[in-house]
Scaffold this motif. Structure first.
Motif, PDB file in Angstrom:
ATOM      1  N   MET A   1       7.391   9.747  -7.431  1.00  0.00           N
ATOM      2  CA  MET A   1       6.029   9.563  -6.943  1.00  0.00           C
ATOM      3  C   MET A   1       6.070   8.916  -5.561  1.00  0.00           C
ATOM      4  SD  MET A   1       4.134  10.705  -9.363  1.00  0.00           S
ATOM      5  CE  MET A   1       2.498  10.028  -9.613  1.00  0.00           C
ATOM      6  N   THR A   2       5.338   9.531  -4.650  1.00  0.00           N
ATOM      7  CA  THR A   2       5.404   9.019  -3.293  1.00  0.00           C
ATOM      8  C   THR A   2       4.029   9.047  -2.642  1.00  0.00           C
ATOM      9  OG1 THR A   2       5.925  11.244  -2.605  1.00  0.00           O
ATOM     10  CG2 THR A   2       7.782   9.679  -2.763  1.00  0.00           C
ATOM     11  N   CYS A   3       4.047   8.573  -1.438  1.00  0.00           N
ATOM     12  CA  CYS A   3       2.840   8.625  -0.633  1.00  0.00           C
ATOM     13  C   CYS A   3       2.961   9.768   0.371  1.00  0.00           C
ATOM     14  CB  CYS A   3       2.673   7.281   0.074  1.00  0.00           C
ATOM     15  SG  CYS A   3       1.451   7.307   1.375  1.00  0.00           S
ATOM     16  N   ASP A   4       2.062  10.723   0.260  1.00  0.00           N
ATOM     17  CA  ASP A   4       2.077  11.887   1.157  1.00  0.00           C
ATOM     18  C   ASP A   4       0.977  11.780   2.191  1.00  0.00           C
ATOM     19  OD1 ASP A   4       4.139  13.236  -0.002  1.00  0.00           O
ATOM     20  OD2 ASP A   4       2.835  14.319  -1.419  1.00  0.00           O
ATOM     21  N   VAL A   5       1.292  12.128   3.407  1.00  0.00           N
ATOM     22  CA  VAL A   5       0.257  12.225   4.436  1.00  0.00           C
ATOM     23  C   VAL A   5       0.051  13.693   4.763  1.00  0.00           C
ATOM     24  CG1 VAL A   5      -0.489  11.538   6.738  1.00  0.00           C
ATOM     25  CG2 VAL A   5       0.979  10.016   5.393  1.00  0.00           C
ATOM     26  N   LYS A   6      -1.140  14.161   4.618  1.00  0.00           N
ATOM     27  CA  LYS A   6      -1.439  15.576   4.852  1.00  0.00           C
ATOM     28  C   LYS A   6      -2.646  15.705   5.772  1.00  0.00           C
ATOM     29  CE  LYS A   6      -0.530  16.443  -0.035  1.00  0.00           C
ATOM     30  NZ  LYS A   6      -1.241  16.542  -1.310  1.00  0.00           N
TER      31      LYS A   6
ATOM     32  N   ALA B   1      -3.804  12.887  15.593  1.00  0.00           N
ATOM     33  CA  ALA B   1      -2.487  13.259  15.084  1.00  0.00           C
ATOM     34  C   ALA B   1      -1.567  12.046  14.959  1.00  0.00           C
ATOM     35  CB  ALA B   1      -1.859  14.305  16.003  1.00  0.00           C
ATOM     36  N   SER B   2      -1.970  10.926  15.541  1.00  0.00           N
ATOM     37  CA  SER B   2      -1.048   9.786  15.553  1.00  0.00           C
ATOM     38  C   SER B   2      -1.179   8.883  14.330  1.00  0.00           C
ATOM     39  CB  SER B   2      -1.247   8.967  16.834  1.00  0.00           C
ATOM     40  OG  SER B   2      -2.475   8.277  16.758  1.00  0.00           O
ATOM     41  N   TYR B   3      -2.136   9.171  13.448  1.00  0.00           N
ATOM     42  CA  TYR B   3      -2.261   8.320  12.256  1.00  0.00           C
ATOM     43  C   TYR B   3      -0.943   8.264  11.492  1.00  0.00           C
ATOM     44  CZ  TYR B   3      -7.377   8.459  12.801  1.00  0.00           C
ATOM     45  OH  TYR B   3      -8.657   8.341  13.274  1.00  0.00           O
ATOM     46  N   VAL B   4      -0.257   9.399  11.489  1.00  0.00           N
ATOM     47  CA  VAL B   4       0.968   9.490  10.705  1.00  0.00           C
ATOM     48  C   VAL B   4       2.048   8.533  11.236  1.00  0.00           C
ATOM     49  CG1 VAL B   4       1.945  11.423  11.999  1.00  0.00           C
ATOM     50  CG2 VAL B   4       2.470  11.173   9.562  1.00  0.00           C
ATOM     51  N   ASP B   5       1.922   8.165  12.509  1.00  0.00           N
ATOM     52  CA  ASP B   5       2.910   7.260  13.099  1.00  0.00           C
ATOM     53  C   ASP B   5       2.479   5.792  13.018  1.00  0.00           C
ATOM     54  OD1 ASP B   5       4.424   9.469  13.871  1.00  0.00           O
ATOM     55  OD2 ASP B   5       3.158   9.743  15.659  1.00  0.00           O
ATOM     56  N   ASP B   6       1.316   5.549  12.468  1.00  0.00           N
ATOM     57  CA  ASP B   6       0.827   4.171  12.335  1.00  0.00           C
ATOM     58  C   ASP B   6       1.801   3.394  11.442  1.00  0.00           C
ATOM     59  OD1 ASP B   6      -0.617   1.859  11.279  1.00  0.00           O
ATOM     60  OD2 ASP B   6      -2.423   2.769  12.156  1.00  0.00           O
ATOM     61  N   PRO B   7       2.310   2.255  11.913  1.00  0.00           N
ATOM     62  CA  PRO B   7       3.281   1.503  11.095  1.00  0.00           C
ATOM     63  C   PRO B   7       2.757   1.155   9.709  1.00  0.00           C
ATOM     64  CG  PRO B   7       2.570   0.246  13.040  1.00  0.00           C
ATOM     65  CD  PRO B   7       2.066   1.630  13.215  1.00  0.00           C
ATOM     66  N   ARG B   8       1.450   0.972   9.613  1.00  0.00           N
ATOM     67  CA  ARG B   8       0.890   0.633   8.289  1.00  0.00           C
ATOM     68  C   ARG B   8       0.977   1.829   7.351  1.00  0.00           C
ATOM     69  NH1 ARG B   8      -4.784  -1.307  10.611  1.00  0.00           N
ATOM     70  NH2 ARG B   8      -4.376   0.599  11.797  1.00  0.00           N
ATOM     71  N   ILE B   9       0.780   3.016   7.909  1.00  0.00           N
ATOM     72  CA  ILE B   9       0.919   4.233   7.093  1.00  0.00           C
ATOM     73  C   ILE B   9       2.390   4.424   6.720  1.00  0.00           C
ATOM     74  CG2 ILE B   9       0.637   6.745   7.080  1.00  0.00           C
ATOM     75  CD1 ILE B   9      -2.074   5.657   7.298  1.00  0.00           C
ATOM     76  N   LYS B  10       3.258   4.151   7.680  1.00  0.00           N
ATOM     77  CA  LYS B  10       4.692   4.267   7.395  1.00  0.00           C
ATOM     78  C   LYS B  10       5.093   3.324   6.263  1.00  0.00           C
ATOM     79  CE  LYS B  10       6.807   6.106  11.534  1.00  0.00           C
ATOM     80  NZ  LYS B  10       7.313   5.798  12.869  1.00  0.00           N
TER      81      LYS B  10
END
Lengths: 522, 462, 114
Positions: free
Chosen positions: B1-6, B349-358
């Motif tokens: 189970m993981t966290c996916d960003v789509k 498009a940069s949300y995926v690079d947000d350290p909090r998302i990471k």
């Protein structure tokens, strides 16, 4: 001409022609403001745009339709959930709104492809819905997308669906009224006559210019059904898309909001010979006359009279309870368009209030003609009002209550003037006999709110009545009334339910025999 | 189970979560004193945005329109802005600043509003309003780029860029709050006061929780002055609480005036508020006082009453502005809850690079989906057709029907929250915000237990 | 009561209560005024009214209500003979045409399309 010049607008002299005070002996040939002209930029006018007039006012009350706006997301979002046009199918049209989400790349390369993908996606998400309206917006009008061609392509590929296209970008006209016009004509040209309705009565009408705000349409439909009249369509509140394709088969167009929907009535009269009967759904006398006229047209005025008698007997004593308590209260009647004439005379005659001002945000001179005719001497009439003029008018007129929109209502609140929502109503519906009492009740509740009395007290300077723990509305409203009225066994406060509409949906109506076998077999 | 960003897998929008750029710029503009923006476009771009903000705040305030009609759309409408500005200035003697906020239509027709500013500065302002200090600026917010979030971000930057002016150091910090409520500003100022830190707050919108006065004279408007904005160049540090709403302004100040800058975290929840105080301390050298230790303790006491007994493992969907959603998700995780679906507005498009998302992707130990450029259908479709089970929804009022139709309790948070009373008055940031949020969530769950008769007797003893 | 006062009362009722006189275009207003007021006059004079088309029927409907309201509100009508009523109604018609069409300040009346 009895023009009224606002102090705050002296620097924009052309505004002077947009306000008049109806003086003694004035009539329409001497007292009528300009109307429906381009807005003066920077005035902080209250007008909206032609897109919202088409999509938001007239298009979206249609209940079984995917309403999609072709443009950036804002037009859709901003107009979504700001009105109260309910429906009897669980409010699909209130809950769902669609935007093609046009982005910069589409502006550069065209957005027709993305539109087609959107249409298909939307039908896929709601497989039970087969009808769609597409609204052009400023952006897609300017890049010149051919929405009709895309819609036709989809209809060719998906024969079970039908799509209506409305090209009414936000800039198309001085106000939302430009959009009312565009969608009227577009619907008539594209859709009326494309489906033959099933006729089930000898008496067939379209109910036009009615948007089912808080259930207004359902209240009126109840009366029509009690008279045995088939309402082929309502343009457009609570109506089905397909019902509106059969408008050409009605015997009579009963027109409520002429401001937004007279165009389609006039064209139906010219093209199909269907008469246009203007009515008022507000006010006991005006509504009674309206029902009677529809009855007379079909030779069933006795059925109308039965409804009038029954409803009047039930609700008039309640209306009069409020009338006794609303006498001479000063009202600023500041709606968008049609209510300025629907209400101006009726609230004075039947609720005893005094209309000290009317305005219209997007109306034309024709609306002002009706409004000014229907209010009394001394009334200030303003076309395309703006923020500073409204404040100046309120300071000058000191109204007891104003009927206007939500945001201008906040301006009034700060000036300690209670407001009622003229567009969406407070606790409507306001149409119908019961609705009219609900309106009177809401006015009473606004004017006699103990909070407004408290808000005028400056505790740093004024005497505080420290012996009082509360004040009721009745203590305020009945202070000057005679004992006879106060203790009248006839007059009573409103007795209806919080929701006066939902029960109507389960009602059954008597079968009326049809005149001939041939017509019955239709 | 993981966290996916789509990214949302449809091109269109079914029930949008956010509106377009000009709305963000308009919200920013009302935070400034003696400022009336003029939105260059159709009238609906103002009328509906004013209504939207007014529904949320239950207040009115001024924003003007250049009222572009058909002729302007065809032949260009710069003249409409010029006329509009003249009319505004003539009728509102206190105006000091007018931002010209563009829209899709006027960007497509290519109106040169920067040219209008220059023209008016050299013409109208000198000729007719020479005795007044009037500042004009163009804010480009085409509706087909970004969202209300980027519109806000761009506008804050443009205001700062226009006014920030190097002078004497002022020993203040700049606090760029992002898109928040009057209640948040109040809470943030309270924290600053406890820390004994003087700050320039962008924007001072606490005043939108405004009174009704006996003489009927009250008005609602923001209180950040031009002088405040000018002085941002002289601060000893900048903290922008939200990466995507105000981050650009902070970066501008850092780059141009060499001001030490910290962007984020959004101080939602205990941990992020701790970080905020830590950052304040680091930037100013001021200690965190005992009063805040106590205040934090009060919050923790409230949280402890609720977390492991009632909130643990509750599945939550959260939507709205990205910084808010991320902050709420982080707080929920600290509360042992399971945010399972995060819907971030717009196509950034940069949300995926947000350290909090990471960090979420690296550490979440259950299934979590993060959707960008999301709409409400991403939420509703999962509930309706894909079996998503939720205990709670966190988000603004536009999603209300999902909560109603699928009978899922919801706590209104973000903008707009017009279908609940007074929410603009309460903070979600700081320790006070943590208490408010946790108790709102718990009470929503309690009401739902009673409404559904789902172990409602549990609350007999608590 | 003089004719001017009578006329004023009749006009006041129309202006406060009716909508048929305010179609949006002059050509329609003229038809509406003729249609409704002709039939109202016939009804007030107890003359037969012919309604060969649905449009006539619609004018008649408004005329019936107007005639009833006039009779109810203005008892002086009952004291007038038919010729006097016709003359008065003719003046009313002229006055209404003036107010709503020929003397009207409404600049949209002559717009070509609806």
């Amino acid at each position: 001409m009895p023009y009224h010049e606002f102090e705050c607008s002296k620097v924009i002299p052309e505004r002077k022609q947009h306000a008049v005070i109806k003086g003694a002996g004035e009539d329409l040939t001497s007292c009528l403001p300009k109307g429906y002209l381009n807005t003066i930029p920077g005035t902080i006018s209250e007008r909206g745009c032609a897109y919202c007039g088409a999509k938001h006012v007239i298009g979206t009350p249609m209940k079984d339709v995917i309403h999609i706006s072709h443009g950036p997301v804002g037009c859709t979002y901003d107009t979504w959930q700001t009105k109260r046009y309910i429906s009897d199918n669980n409010n699909f049209q209130l809950k769902y709104t669609f935007a093609t989400d046009v982005k910069e790349k589409h502006i550069v390369f065209g957005a027709e492809k993305v539109l087609k993908q959107n249409i298909i996606e939307a039908f896929k998400a709601f497989p039970e819905i087969k009808r769609m309206t597409i609204y052009q917006t400023c952006a897609t009008a300017l890049i010149g997308d051919d929405i009709e061609a895309v819609a036709q392509e989809v209809m060719d590929e998906m024969p079970e669906v039908d799509i209506f296209v409305c090209n009414s970008p936000g800039f198309a006209g001085p106000s939302q009224s430009g959009g009312h016009h565009k969608i009227n004509i577009a619907w008539l040209n594209q859709k009326v006559g494309t489906l033959e309705p099933k006729i089930t009565s000898d008496y067939v009408i379209n109910y036009v210019g009615e948007y089912n705000i808080q259930g207004d349409q359902e209240v009126m439909l109840d009366y029509f059904h009690r008279m045995g009249i088939q309402v082929l369509s309502t343009f457009t509140g609570n109506s089905s898309y397909d019902d509106l394709r059969g408008m050409h088969r009605a015997h009579l167009n009963v027109l409520e909001c002429a401001r937004s929907a007279e165009y389609i009535c006039d064209e139906l009269r010219a093209r199909y010979g269907i008469p246009r009967l203007d009515i008022d759904g507000f006010g006991f006398e005006a509504l009674g006359n309206s029902l009677k006229k529809v009855g007379l047209f079909f030779g069933i005025e006795d059925r109308a009279q039965a409804i009038i008698d029954e409803e009047t007997a039930k609700w008039k004593p309640q209306l009069d309870w409020y009338k006794e308590r609303l006498r001479d209260k000063k009202v600023c009647l500041w709606p968008g368009g049609s209510k300025l004439w629907h209400w101006a005379h009726a609230i004075q005659a039947e609720m005893g209030v005094k209309v000290v001002s009317v305005y219209t945000k997007f109306g034309h001179q024709g609306d002002m003609e009706k409004g000014i005719s229907r209010c009394g001497e001394g009334a200030l009439a303003i076309d395309d009002p703006n923020e500073l003029e409204n404040q100046e008018a309120m300071r000058m007129l000191k109204p007891d209550v104003i009927f206007t929109g939500k945001r201008p209502g906040e301006v009034a609140k700060k000036m300690r003037v209670p407001y009622l929502n003229a567009h969406a109503y407070h606790n409507g519906p306001y149409k119908g006999f019961e609705g009219w009492v609900r309106f009177a009740r809401d006015i009473y509740n606004a004017i006699y709110s103990p909070i407004y009395q408290l808000s005028g007290l400056d505790i740093s300077k004024d005497e505080i009545a420290a012996d009082k723990g509360f004040v009721t509305r009745r203590m305020l409203s009945d202070a000057g009334l005679s004992d006879e009225i106060k203790s009248s066994p006839i007059l009573t406060e409103y007795t209806g339910k919080y929701d006066s509409v939902t029960d109507l949906r389960a009602k059954t109506y008597p079968e009326f025999e049809r005149k001939t076998a041939a017509s019955a077999a239709e | 189970m993981t966290c996916d960003v789509k990214v949302k897998d449809r091109v269109g929008t079914i029930n949008p979560i956010f509106t377009c750029q000009p709305a963000g710029a308009q919200f920013a503009s009302i935070g400034i004193k003696d400022c009336i923006g003029i939105v260059h476009g159709g009238q609906g771009c103002v009328m509906f945005v004013r209504l939207l903000i007014s529904q949320h705040l239950k207040e009115s305030f001024e924003i003007a329109s250049s009222s572009v009609h058909e002729d302007g759309a065809v032949f260009g409408a710069c003249g409409r802005v010029e006329e509009g500005i003249d009319v505004l200035l003539a009728r509102y003697p206190n105006i000091r600043v007018i931002p010209i906020i563009t829209t899709c239509s006027t960007e497509v027709i290519g109106d040169d509003v920067d040219g209008v500013v220059t023209k008016l500065e050299e013409g109208l302002l000198k000729e007719k309003y020479a005795d007044r200090d009037i500042q004009l600026l163009a804010i480009h917010t085409p509706s087909f780029v970004g969202s209300m979030v980027t519109g806000y971000d761009v506008a804050v930057r443009d205001f700062v860029k226009k006014f920030a002016k190097k002078g004497e150091p002022n020993d203040k910090i700049n606090l760029i709050t992002g898109w928040v409520n009057p209640g948040d500003v109040k809470e943030l100022k309270h924290l600053l006061a406890e820390m004994d830190i003087d700050a320039t707050v962008l924007f001072e919108i606490e005043s939108f929780d405004s009174p009704m006065m006996p003489d009927g004279s009250a008005v609602s408007h923001g209180n950040t002055t031009i002088e405040d904005l000018a002085d941002t160049a002289n601060a000893k540090a900048t903290i922008a609480l939200n990466r995507y709403e105000g981050g650009k302004a902070a970066q501008y100040l850092e780059k141009t005036f060499d001001i030490p800058t910290i962007i984020g975290p959004t101080p939602i929840g205990i941990r992020n508020t701790d970080s905020f105080l830590h950052n304040l301390k680091a930037l100013t050298g001021k200690p965190i006082p005992p009063s805040l230790v106590r205040e934090r303790g009060v919050a923790l006491d409230a949280l402890t009453d609720l977390t492991h007994m009632f909130l643990a493992d509750k599945k939550v969907a959260i939507y709205g502005n990205p910084d808010l959603v991320i902050g709420l998700a982080e707080f929920c995780l600290d509360l042992e809850m399971k945010p399972v679906l995060l819907l971030l507005g717009d196509d950034n498009a940069s949300y995926v690079d947000d350290p909090r998302i990471k960090a979420l992707r690296d550490n979440v130990d259950y299934g979590m989906e993060i959707i960008t450029n999301a709409d409400f259908w991403d939420l509703e479709n999962r509930i309706k057709n894909e079996g998503l089970k939720l205990d709670l929804i966190l988000g603004h009022s536009k999603g209300r029907f999902i909560s109603i139709d699928y009978d899922i309790p919801m706590v209104r948070v973000g903008f707009p929250t017009y279908d609940r009373a007074g929410l603009y008055r309460h903070p979600v940031v700081g320790y006070g915000g943590a208490i408010w949020l946790v108790e709102q969530m718990a009470n929503a769950l309690f009401t739902d237990m009673e409404h559904k008769k789902n172990k409602e007797w549990l609350l007999n003893v608590w | 009561m003089d004719d001017a006062t009578k006329l004023e009362q009749l006009m006041d009722y129309i202006m406060k209560n009716c909508l048929w006189q305010f179609n949006s275009r002059a050509k329609d207003r003229r038809k509406q005024n003729v249609g409704v007021l002709t039939k109202t006059t016939q009804l007030l004079c107890d003359e037969p009214v012919d309604n060969p088309t649905p449009l006539d029927k619609c004018y008649w409907v408004d005329a019936v209500c107007l005639a009833e309201a006039y009779r109810e509100r203005y008892p002086w009508l009952a004291t007038m003979d038919k010729t006097a009523i016709k003359t008065l109604m003719q003046k009313l018609h002229e006055r209404l045409d003036w107010l709503t069409i020929d003397g009207s300040l409404n600049e949209e009346l002559t717009v070509q399309h609806y």
